[in-house]
Design an enzyme around this catalytic site. Sequence first.
Site, PDB file in Angstrom:
ATOM      1  N   ASN A 211       0.842  -1.204   0.000  1.00 45.69           N
ATOM      2  CA  ASN A 211       0.000   0.000   0.000  1.00 45.69           C
ATOM      3  C   ASN A 211       0.872   1.246   0.000  1.00 45.69           C
ATOM      4  O   ASN A 211       2.104   1.145   0.006  1.00 45.69           O
ATOM      5  CB  ASN A 211      -0.955  -0.025   1.188  1.00 45.69           C
ATOM      6  CG  ASN A 211      -0.208  -0.094   2.500  1.00 45.69           C
ATOM      7  OD1 ASN A 211       0.549   0.792   2.845  1.00 45.69           O
ATOM      8  ND2 ASN A 211      -0.398  -1.198   3.230  1.00 45.69           N
ATOM      9  N   ALA A 275       1.218   1.474  11.666  1.00 48.48           N
ATOM     10  CA  ALA A 275       1.476   0.790  10.389  1.00 48.48           C
ATOM     11  C   ALA A 275       0.198   0.647   9.567  1.00 48.48           C
ATOM     12  O   ALA A 275      -0.891   0.472  10.114  1.00 48.48           O
ATOM     13  CB  ALA A 275       2.071  -0.588  10.651  1.00 48.48           C
ATOM     14  N   ILE A 306      -3.144  -7.199  14.043  1.00 50.71           N
ATOM     15  CA  ILE A 306      -2.120  -7.111  15.093  1.00 50.71           C
ATOM     16  C   ILE A 306      -2.641  -6.310  16.287  1.00 50.71           C
ATOM     17  O   ILE A 306      -2.582  -6.753  17.439  1.00 50.71           O
ATOM     18  CB  ILE A 306      -0.821  -6.450  14.534  1.00 50.71           C
ATOM     19  CG1 ILE A 306      -0.338  -7.217  13.302  1.00 50.71           C
ATOM     20  CG2 ILE A 306       0.263  -6.395  15.608  1.00 50.71           C
ATOM     21  CD1 ILE A 306       0.825  -6.574  12.577  1.00 50.71           C
ATOM     22  N   LYS A 338     -13.874   1.799  15.402  1.00 50.67           N
ATOM     23  CA  LYS A 338     -12.577   1.110  15.557  1.00 50.67           C
ATOM     24  C   LYS A 338     -12.090   1.173  17.008  1.00 50.67           C
ATOM     25  O   LYS A 338     -11.498   0.232  17.523  1.00 50.67           O
ATOM     26  CB  LYS A 338     -11.524   1.728  14.632  1.00 50.67           C
ATOM     27  CG  LYS A 338     -11.557   1.124  13.233  1.00 50.67           C
ATOM     28  CD  LYS A 338     -10.518   1.665  12.302  1.00 50.67           C
ATOM     29  CE  LYS A 338     -10.917   1.234  10.884  1.00 50.67           C
ATOM     30  NZ  LYS A 338     -10.253   1.981   9.842  1.00 50.67           N
ATOM     31  N   LYS A 342     -11.693  -2.464  18.406  1.00 48.45           N
ATOM     32  CA  LYS A 342     -10.303  -2.898  18.585  1.00 48.45           C
ATOM     33  C   LYS A 342      -9.803  -2.714  20.018  1.00 48.45           C
ATOM     34  O   LYS A 342      -8.614  -2.866  20.286  1.00 48.45           O
ATOM     35  CB  LYS A 342      -9.384  -2.164  17.604  1.00 48.45           C
ATOM     36  CG  LYS A 342      -9.734  -2.413  16.134  1.00 48.45           C
ATOM     37  CD  LYS A 342      -8.566  -2.176  15.210  1.00 48.45           C
ATOM     38  CE  LYS A 342      -8.992  -2.391  13.770  1.00 48.45           C
ATOM     39  NZ  LYS A 342      -7.876  -2.813  12.913  1.00 48.45           N
TER      40      LYS A 342
HETATM   41  N1  CTP Z   1      -4.144  -2.853  12.113  1.00 51.52           N
HETATM   42  C1  CTP Z   1      -3.396  -3.930  12.565  1.00 51.52           C
HETATM   43  N2  CTP Z   1      -3.449  -5.109  11.902  1.00 51.52           N
HETATM   44  C2  CTP Z   1      -4.228  -5.267  10.805  1.00 51.52           C
HETATM   45  C3  CTP Z   1      -4.997  -4.177  10.329  1.00 51.52           C
HETATM   46  C4  CTP Z   1      -4.931  -2.972  11.011  1.00 51.52           C
HETATM   47  O1  CTP Z   1      -2.671  -3.795  13.544  1.00 51.52           O
HETATM   48  N3  CTP Z   1      -4.261  -6.436  10.182  1.00 51.52           N
HETATM   49  C5  CTP Z   1      -4.116  -1.592  12.867  1.00 51.52           C
HETATM   50  C6  CTP Z   1      -3.482  -0.417  12.132  1.00 51.52           C
HETATM   51  O2  CTP Z   1      -2.094  -0.321  12.401  1.00 51.52           O
HETATM   52  C7  CTP Z   1      -4.263   0.758  12.709  1.00 51.52           C
HETATM   53  C8  CTP Z   1      -5.636   0.173  12.999  1.00 51.52           C
HETATM   54  O3  CTP Z   1      -5.451  -1.223  13.087  1.00 51.52           O
HETATM   55  O4  CTP Z   1      -3.727   1.172  13.945  1.00 51.52           O
HETATM   56  C9  CTP Z   1      -6.678   0.502  11.970  1.00 51.52           C
HETATM   57  O5  CTP Z   1      -6.209   0.197  10.692  1.00 51.52           O
HETATM   58  P1  CTP Z   1      -7.078   0.524   9.410  1.00 51.52           P
HETATM   59  O6  CTP Z   1      -6.347   0.060   8.190  1.00 51.52           O
HETATM   60  O7  CTP Z   1      -7.539   1.952   9.481  1.00 51.52           O
HETATM   61  O8  CTP Z   1      -8.367  -0.345   9.677  1.00 51.52           O
HETATM   62  P2  CTP Z   1      -8.741  -1.838   9.371  1.00 51.52           P
HETATM   63  O9  CTP Z   1      -8.905  -2.558  10.635  1.00 51.52           O
HETATM   64  O10 CTP Z   1      -7.784  -2.425   8.384  1.00 51.52           O
HETATM   65  O11 CTP Z   1     -10.182  -1.655   8.735  1.00 51.52           O
HETATM   66  P3  CTP Z   1     -10.591  -1.041   7.303  1.00 51.52           P
HETATM   67  O12 CTP Z   1      -9.419  -1.287   6.378  1.00 51.52           O
HETATM   68  O13 CTP Z   1     -11.803  -1.797   6.958  1.00 51.52           O
HETATM   69  O14 CTP Z   1     -10.846   0.420   7.537  1.00 51.52           O
END
Ligand code: CTP
Length: 399
Positions: A211, A275, A306, A338, A342
């Site tokens: 990304n 990240a 994570i 979130k 989370k």
């Molecule tokens: N994150 C993580 N592990 C993942 C996905 C996200 O630790 N597999 C963490 C990111 O580092 C960030 C938070 O979760 O702190 C939110 O990430 P984001 O990409 O905004 O959200 P997603 O959970 O991926 O949801 P979406 O892509 O549907 O918005």
Amino acid sequence: MNFLNKKKILLIICGGIAAYKSLEIIRLLKKKGAFVKTILTRNAKKFVTPLSVVSLSQEKVYSDLFDYKNESEMDHISLSRWSDLLLIAPATANTISKLSYGLADDLAATVTLASNKQVFLAPAMNVRMWEHQSNKDNIKKLKSFGYKLIGPNIGDMACGEYGEGKMSEPSEILNLLEDHFKGLTNLKKKRALVTAGPTQEFLDPVRFITNRSSGKQGYEIANSLNKNGFDTTLISGPSSQIADDGINLIKVRTVEDMFRETISNLPVDVAVFSAAVGDWKIKKYSKDKIKKTDNIVINLEKNIDILNNISNHNSLRPKLVIGFAAETENIHSNAKKKLLDKNCDWIIANDVSDEKIGFESNENAVSIFYKNEEKEDIKKTTKAHLANQIVDRILNHLN
Ligand code: CTP
């Protein structure tokens, strides 16, 4: 306990009437067992002599940029690396202005620009100069770089006027420097972990899905935590950003690697998950390069989350868990969701649809959503300044 003992202080003396007080600063620092190297600007030499500085500090005095003797013994970069802290006292309006614009036309300005240490400024100037809008703007800028201000005090000035602009007394300056090292000693026991950058999920040995994250914001947060005395681990996906000395930098590619390294670097007091973690991984990795065909179907499966895993961990959950929310729409409702889903303490939300503040840019504007329902907006600023503001809030929270 004497927190200044054996600390290395690089003192920059600029040309102002308050320069005579800097000799007392050297005397007090030496009494406390600190090592003091001194840079005198060209004008400072009109107020204090190099001989008095050498006699008090028991070290040679530095003054000229690219002086062949200085450069062969200790060049301008080594000089800034040598120190634990930079103190500019007195800091004149001229030097303050040069630093705010990043000028490097003498040794003092160059060393400060090249420094990766905490910079303290003790300004001294006439009250009108201190209150001038251009000086105020410069000071604001220096604060945004993370420089710390000592004073100035209010009182009678050498020029006969009265007001704000007197350099703080040497004993006050010493107390603040000592408090700084005391804070670092206490904080050293505190640990921080930051995840940053993108991740890569491999299709075959040569291709991957990733990304647009540059890692800038996460690196700035890690640098600021490190500067503020946290024992900092930065777990980073591929990124060209540079982590400051002293940070435990662990480079990873895949989400699985990032997760494994995160778990093995816990427990910490605060974890910041900045990240841009890939949500999916390739279902079936091909160990041979996939040959070109007209069409290809790639099957993806969900990656481990994570942040979610760590924030719900029975024994390893950090005291303060901070997540990021990169959104392009419904920022507030998505961020709030979130925060709950989370199990975070704070969620820092930003609008990545705006090219000026999103991925790869140098600036950012965020809203911090706190667990207690409060929300705080931080206006658009550099990612470095934003990182300092986030770390200030972390410090307040942990203290
Ligand atoms: N994150 C993580 N592990 C993942 C996905 C996200 O630790 N597999 C963490 C990111 O580092 C960030 C938070 O979760 O702190 C939110 O990430 P984001 O990409 O905004 O959200 P997603 O959970 O991926 O949801 P979406 O892509 O549907 O918005």
